[in-house]
Design a protein around this motif. Sequence first.
Motif, PDB file in Angstrom:
ATOM      1  N   GLY A  56       0.797  -1.219   0.000  1.00 50.29           N
ATOM      2  CA  GLY A  56       0.000   0.000   0.000  1.00 50.29           C
ATOM      3  C   GLY A  56       0.826   1.264   0.000  1.00 50.29           C
ATOM      4  N   ALA A  57       2.112   1.144  -0.345  1.00 47.68           N
ATOM      5  CA  ALA A  57       3.004   2.304  -0.357  1.00 47.68           C
ATOM      6  C   ALA A  57       3.638   2.496  -1.738  1.00 47.68           C
ATOM      7  CB  ALA A  57       4.097   2.146   0.698  1.00 47.68           C
ATOM      8  N   GLY A  58       2.932   2.070  -2.764  1.00 45.86           N
ATOM      9  CA  GLY A  58       3.480   2.150  -4.116  1.00 45.86           C
ATOM     10  C   GLY A  58       3.836   3.557  -4.548  1.00 45.86           C
ATOM     11  N   HIS A  59       3.089   4.557  -4.042  1.00 46.84           N
ATOM     12  CA  HIS A  59       3.363   5.945  -4.418  1.00 46.84           C
ATOM     13  C   HIS A  59       4.768   6.378  -4.026  1.00 46.84           C
ATOM     14  CE1 HIS A  59       1.874   5.895  -0.273  1.00 46.84           C
ATOM     15  NE2 HIS A  59       2.612   6.978  -0.075  1.00 46.84           N
ATOM     16  N   ALA A  60       5.323   5.762  -2.980  1.00 44.79           N
ATOM     17  CA  ALA A  60       6.649   6.162  -2.494  1.00 44.79           C
ATOM     18  C   ALA A  60       7.750   5.859  -3.501  1.00 44.79           C
ATOM     19  CB  ALA A  60       6.948   5.456  -1.171  1.00 44.79           C
TER      20      ALA A  60
END
Length: 437
Positions: free
Chosen positions: A280-284
């Motif tokens: 759930g941290a793909g944007h990083a």
Amino acid sequence: MRVAVIGTGYLGAVHAAGMAQLGFETVGVDVDEAKVERLQSGRSPFYEPGFDPILAEQVESGRLRFTTDFSQIADADVVFIGVGTPQKADSHAADMTYVDAAVASITPHLKDGALVAGKSTVPVGTAQRLAEYVAENTPEGVTAELAWNPEFLREGFAVQDTLHPDRLVFGVTSERAEKVLREIYANTIEEDGTPVVVCDLPTAELVKVAANSFLATKISFINAMAEICEAAGADVTKLADAIGHDARIGRKFLNAGVGFGGGCLPKDIRAFSARAGELGAGHALEFLAEVDKINTRRREHVVDLARVELGGDLRGRRVAVLGASFKPNSDDVRDSPALAVAGALHLSGAEVHVYDPKGMENAAKVYPTLTYAPSAEEALAGAELVIHLTEWQQFRDLDPAALVGTVKQPIVIDGRNALDPELWRGAGWTYIGLGRP
């Protein structure tokens, strides 16, 4: 203390020989019978400078042996996992098939008090899952634990990096596990003063992919600057020198060219991004997609330059490619920029002649339709264009004046900015460097 290493590929075989060199009785285990037989005879299945003498010496001494029998790890105090984690065919995620199979194969044979130490590059969260598996599946009365000790081997310097690493990372869940790993690496810690970072399992898993992502970003950054320099008429090598003097930046990995390849950086940044998405941290890590695109774009750019230099059409034109391995001092052609460019030239109709000091046998397995020459001079004979793509010292040492009469047209594209422009131009060559006027 006895050591076992599961997996005898590039990582596992070098680590096993290194452990034996440090004085530990070591067994390497692999399911590949041919590879095991070759290693047991003291012969390496791959090229790595300085590895063959250590391998032969340690096998002959009896401290190092190789087998396909997993039960042979039963007396090992430490079992290292050094198998591959390739990219899945249907996604960018890491394929954990070999790691899972290795742990499943050793668990029934672990002795009480054994430490399983993972070295493979895995998605964060893997170590905890495997630790639980080991705890639940060891034989009755046996207690074993798992730690993570990521590898930082550089191909071409693997022996040095094994025996004299620049840092050690111990991902552990107990003081005992840390103590065992410190004993294993006591020689380098005490004699070399190698720094040790002790951390939890997730942090240890992240270190390798974070390091590779940073290096890939640095390489793609300077290649992006090369694109700007080409548009502006500037020189990216001087730009790199200037910003490299800034201690916060540094000059290493600021060599513009055809980009990175090999079995680690490309797959690791993709697998890291995939895992971040699962968490759930793909944007990083969205920026890593652009890092990957820049890297691929530089390969395409070299093909475009070749097309321009040969009048817009590559069909039937003879092109010499110097290099097949992804880097010098290696026979590894995995995701090699040199082979990618050579293959693209061939698909565009060019007659491509390739030479590499060590990588041609492996290259021929991937691109059997290319022509492989027995020497650099024979690859260049009659060439209308020469493209330098792997910075072997042998290519740097070529005498451009002596080669003018060998080629049909003295034009060279230096895909690594490693040749001397003044020397080549002075000898009558048209020299094209990437990101250089």
